[in-house]
Design a protein around this motif. Structure first.
Motif, PDB file in Angstrom:
ATOM      1  N   ILE A   1      -3.770   5.704 -10.063  1.00  0.00           N
ATOM      2  CA  ILE A   1      -2.499   5.149  -9.908  1.00  0.00           C
ATOM      3  C   ILE A   1      -2.603   4.052  -8.732  1.00  0.00           C
ATOM      4  O   ILE A   1      -1.719   3.217  -8.735  1.00  0.00           O
ATOM      5  CB  ILE A   1      -1.548   6.238  -9.422  1.00  0.00           C
ATOM      6  CG1 ILE A   1      -1.455   7.093 -10.547  1.00  0.00           C
ATOM      7  CG2 ILE A   1      -0.313   5.733  -9.095  1.00  0.00           C
ATOM      8  CD1 ILE A   1      -0.686   6.697 -11.929  1.00  0.00           C
ATOM      9  N   PHE A   2      -3.535   4.332  -7.754  1.00  0.00           N
ATOM     10  CA  PHE A   2      -3.641   3.272  -6.721  1.00  0.00           C
ATOM     11  C   PHE A   2      -4.279   1.976  -7.242  1.00  0.00           C
ATOM     12  O   PHE A   2      -3.937   1.127  -6.536  1.00  0.00           O
ATOM     13  CB  PHE A   2      -4.355   3.766  -5.580  1.00  0.00           C
ATOM     14  CG  PHE A   2      -4.055   4.951  -4.793  1.00  0.00           C
ATOM     15  CD1 PHE A   2      -3.085   4.705  -3.770  1.00  0.00           C
ATOM     16  CD2 PHE A   2      -4.243   6.312  -4.904  1.00  0.00           C
ATOM     17  CE1 PHE A   2      -2.631   5.565  -3.225  1.00  0.00           C
ATOM     18  CE2 PHE A   2      -4.059   7.269  -4.449  1.00  0.00           C
ATOM     19  CZ  PHE A   2      -3.021   6.753  -3.066  1.00  0.00           C
ATOM     20  N   SER A   3      -4.633   1.736  -8.124  1.00  0.00           N
ATOM     21  CA  SER A   3      -5.164   0.427  -8.733  1.00  0.00           C
ATOM     22  C   SER A   3      -4.571   0.214  -9.985  1.00  0.00           C
ATOM     23  O   SER A   3      -4.823  -1.052 -10.741  1.00  0.00           O
ATOM     24  CB  SER A   3      -6.712   0.478  -8.961  1.00  0.00           C
ATOM     25  OG  SER A   3      -6.944   1.588 -10.197  1.00  0.00           O
ATOM     26  N   THR A   4      -3.611   0.671 -10.391  1.00  0.00           N
ATOM     27  CA  THR A   4      -2.754   0.168 -11.758  1.00  0.00           C
ATOM     28  C   THR A   4      -1.479  -0.498 -11.355  1.00  0.00           C
ATOM     29  O   THR A   4      -0.834  -0.535 -10.045  1.00  0.00           O
ATOM     30  CB  THR A   4      -2.466   1.471 -12.506  1.00  0.00           C
ATOM     31  OG1 THR A   4      -1.621   2.425 -11.837  1.00  0.00           O
ATOM     32  CG2 THR A   4      -3.704   2.175 -13.005  1.00  0.00           C
ATOM     33  N   THR A   5      -1.088  -1.274 -12.257  1.00  0.00           N
ATOM     34  CA  THR A   5       0.488  -1.918 -12.295  1.00  0.00           C
ATOM     35  C   THR A   5       1.602  -1.021 -12.912  1.00  0.00           C
ATOM     36  O   THR A   5       1.259  -0.286 -13.653  1.00  0.00           O
ATOM     37  CB  THR A   5       0.271  -3.636 -12.712  1.00  0.00           C
ATOM     38  OG1 THR A   5      -0.311  -3.071 -14.161  1.00  0.00           O
ATOM     39  CG2 THR A   5      -0.752  -4.047 -11.959  1.00  0.00           C
ATOM     40  N   GLY A   6       2.686  -1.699 -12.620  1.00  0.00           N
ATOM     41  CA  GLY A   6       3.681  -0.770 -13.316  1.00  0.00           C
ATOM     42  C   GLY A   6       4.151   0.525 -12.401  1.00  0.00           C
ATOM     43  O   GLY A   6       3.365   0.824 -11.564  1.00  0.00           O
ATOM     44  N   GLY A   7       5.110   1.044 -12.756  1.00  0.00           N
ATOM     45  CA  GLY A   7       5.667   2.292 -12.228  1.00  0.00           C
ATOM     46  C   GLY A   7       6.779   1.905 -11.090  1.00  0.00           C
ATOM     47  O   GLY A   7       6.950   0.822 -10.511  1.00  0.00           O
ATOM     48  N   MET A   8       7.262   3.213 -10.547  1.00  0.00           N
ATOM     49  CA  MET A   8       8.246   3.231  -9.494  1.00  0.00           C
ATOM     50  C   MET A   8       7.766   3.495  -8.113  1.00  0.00           C
ATOM     51  O   MET A   8       6.986   4.558  -8.195  1.00  0.00           O
ATOM     52  CB  MET A   8       9.317   4.049  -9.781  1.00  0.00           C
ATOM     53  CG  MET A   8      10.270   4.440  -9.061  1.00  0.00           C
ATOM     54  SD  MET A   8      11.506   3.158  -8.558  1.00  0.00           S
ATOM     55  CE  MET A   8      12.610   3.273  -9.937  1.00  0.00           C
ATOM     56  N   PRO A   9       8.019   3.004  -7.165  1.00  0.00           N
ATOM     57  CA  PRO A   9       8.661   1.618  -6.942  1.00  0.00           C
ATOM     58  C   PRO A   9       7.319   0.291  -7.271  1.00  0.00           C
ATOM     59  O   PRO A   9       6.175   0.654  -7.228  1.00  0.00           O
ATOM     60  CB  PRO A   9       8.924   1.495  -5.756  1.00  0.00           C
ATOM     61  CG  PRO A   9       8.241   2.434  -4.852  1.00  0.00           C
ATOM     62  CD  PRO A   9       7.661   3.368  -5.916  1.00  0.00           C
ATOM     63  N   SER A  10       7.868  -0.831  -7.631  1.00  0.00           N
ATOM     64  CA  SER A  10       7.034  -2.045  -7.636  1.00  0.00           C
ATOM     65  C   SER A  10       6.272  -2.412  -6.407  1.00  0.00           C
ATOM     66  O   SER A  10       6.875  -2.553  -5.310  1.00  0.00           O
ATOM     67  CB  SER A  10       7.931  -3.124  -8.304  1.00  0.00           C
ATOM     68  OG  SER A  10       6.877  -4.473  -8.234  1.00  0.00           O
ATOM     69  N   ALA A  11       4.984  -2.319  -6.195  1.00  0.00           N
ATOM     70  CA  ALA A  11       4.310  -2.587  -4.972  1.00  0.00           C
ATOM     71  C   ALA A  11       4.064  -4.119  -4.905  1.00  0.00           C
ATOM     72  O   ALA A  11       4.248  -4.407  -3.755  1.00  0.00           O
ATOM     73  CB  ALA A  11       3.017  -2.068  -5.215  1.00  0.00           C
TER      74      ALA A  11
ATOM     75  N   PHE B   1       0.758  -1.168   0.110  1.00  0.00           N
ATOM     76  CA  PHE B   1      -0.116  -0.096   0.194  1.00  0.00           C
ATOM     77  C   PHE B   1       0.957   1.298  -0.078  1.00  0.00           C
ATOM     78  O   PHE B   1       0.794   2.123  -0.647  1.00  0.00           O
ATOM     79  CB  PHE B   1      -0.673   0.078   1.242  1.00  0.00           C
ATOM     80  CG  PHE B   1      -1.491   1.278   1.289  1.00  0.00           C
ATOM     81  CD1 PHE B   1      -2.879   1.707   0.577  1.00  0.00           C
ATOM     82  CD2 PHE B   1      -1.350   2.211   2.442  1.00  0.00           C
ATOM     83  CE1 PHE B   1      -3.293   2.681   0.556  1.00  0.00           C
ATOM     84  CE2 PHE B   1      -2.012   3.586   2.328  1.00  0.00           C
ATOM     85  CZ  PHE B   1      -2.887   3.806   1.537  1.00  0.00           C
ATOM     86  N   PHE B   2       1.919   1.217   0.849  1.00  0.00           N
ATOM     87  CA  PHE B   2       2.780   2.539   0.767  1.00  0.00           C
ATOM     88  C   PHE B   2       3.830   2.534  -0.357  1.00  0.00           C
ATOM     89  O   PHE B   2       3.907   3.810  -0.601  1.00  0.00           O
ATOM     90  CB  PHE B   2       3.571   2.399   2.386  1.00  0.00           C
ATOM     91  CG  PHE B   2       2.587   2.874   3.528  1.00  0.00           C
ATOM     92  CD1 PHE B   2       2.293   4.158   3.563  1.00  0.00           C
ATOM     93  CD2 PHE B   2       2.485   1.943   4.394  1.00  0.00           C
ATOM     94  CE1 PHE B   2       1.183   4.520   4.626  1.00  0.00           C
ATOM     95  CE2 PHE B   2       1.720   2.239   5.476  1.00  0.00           C
ATOM     96  CZ  PHE B   2       0.841   3.600   5.560  1.00  0.00           C
ATOM     97  N   ALA B   3       3.921   1.425  -1.103  1.00  0.00           N
ATOM     98  CA  ALA B   3       4.525   1.483  -2.148  1.00  0.00           C
ATOM     99  C   ALA B   3       3.701   2.157  -3.328  1.00  0.00           C
ATOM    100  O   ALA B   3       4.179   3.220  -4.191  1.00  0.00           O
ATOM    101  CB  ALA B   3       5.174   0.117  -2.916  1.00  0.00           C
TER     102      ALA B   3
END
Length: 159
Positions: free
Chosen positions: A48-58, A27-29
């Motif tokens: 953004i909270f529900s998407t994959t990809g990006g920095m950092p990897s959740a 969550f914090f990632a």
């Protein structure tokens, strides 16, 4: 009794601390990803909270937070740590390998379909999702975040 003490009594020594650490780390990632996106683009996008990809990897943050917490509680020489670390490595490999390749394939197909249908997105059924995986750096940063988060979670929350 304060909220932290109630939480400590609820999750301590029963396995819940492991899953709580994993979920909180992921969550914090995502929160960090949201903040970085907002700073970079100067606009707010709650998707953004529900998407994959990006920095950092959740994904990486969550599974490494889980593995690290198992190591802290059960010992780094335990079979439970070995199992959770193996699981984590598979998830991180998938995030940087297979899902990233699928995202690149989707981008290529979107371009081909866009050219074929001459920018009529409705005729082709809409675009495929392109941001599916992570770069190796995003996976690495997520893993480091998860490890650090687990130690902080253990020290401050579980005390």
């Amino acid at each position: 009794m304060d909220l932290i003490n109630i939480f400590r009594q609820t999750v301590a020594n029963n396995g819940y601390e492991v899953i709580c650490c994993a979920l909180a780390s992921a969550f914090f990632a995502q929160v960090i990803k949201f903040i970085l996106f907002t700073i970079k683009t100067k606009r707010i996008n709650f998707k953004i909270f529900s998407t994959t990809g990006g920095m950092p990897s959740a994904h990486s943050a969550g599974v490494m937070g889980l593995s690290t917490m198992v190591g802290i509680l059960q010992g780094y020489d335990s079979y439970l740590f070995a199992i959770s670390l193996g699981f984590s490595l598979i998830i991180m490999y998938d995030a940087a390998g297979l899902r990233r390749a699928a995202g690149k394939t989707a981008a290529c197909l979107n371009k081909m379909m866009d050219d074929f249908y001459h920018n009529d997105l409705q005729a082709m059924g809409g675009k495929l999702k392109e941001l599916l995986g992570h770069t190796p750096l995003e996976v690495f940063v997520g893993a480091i975040f998860g490890i650090c988060f687990a130690y902080l979670f253990h020290a401050f929350v579980l005390g």
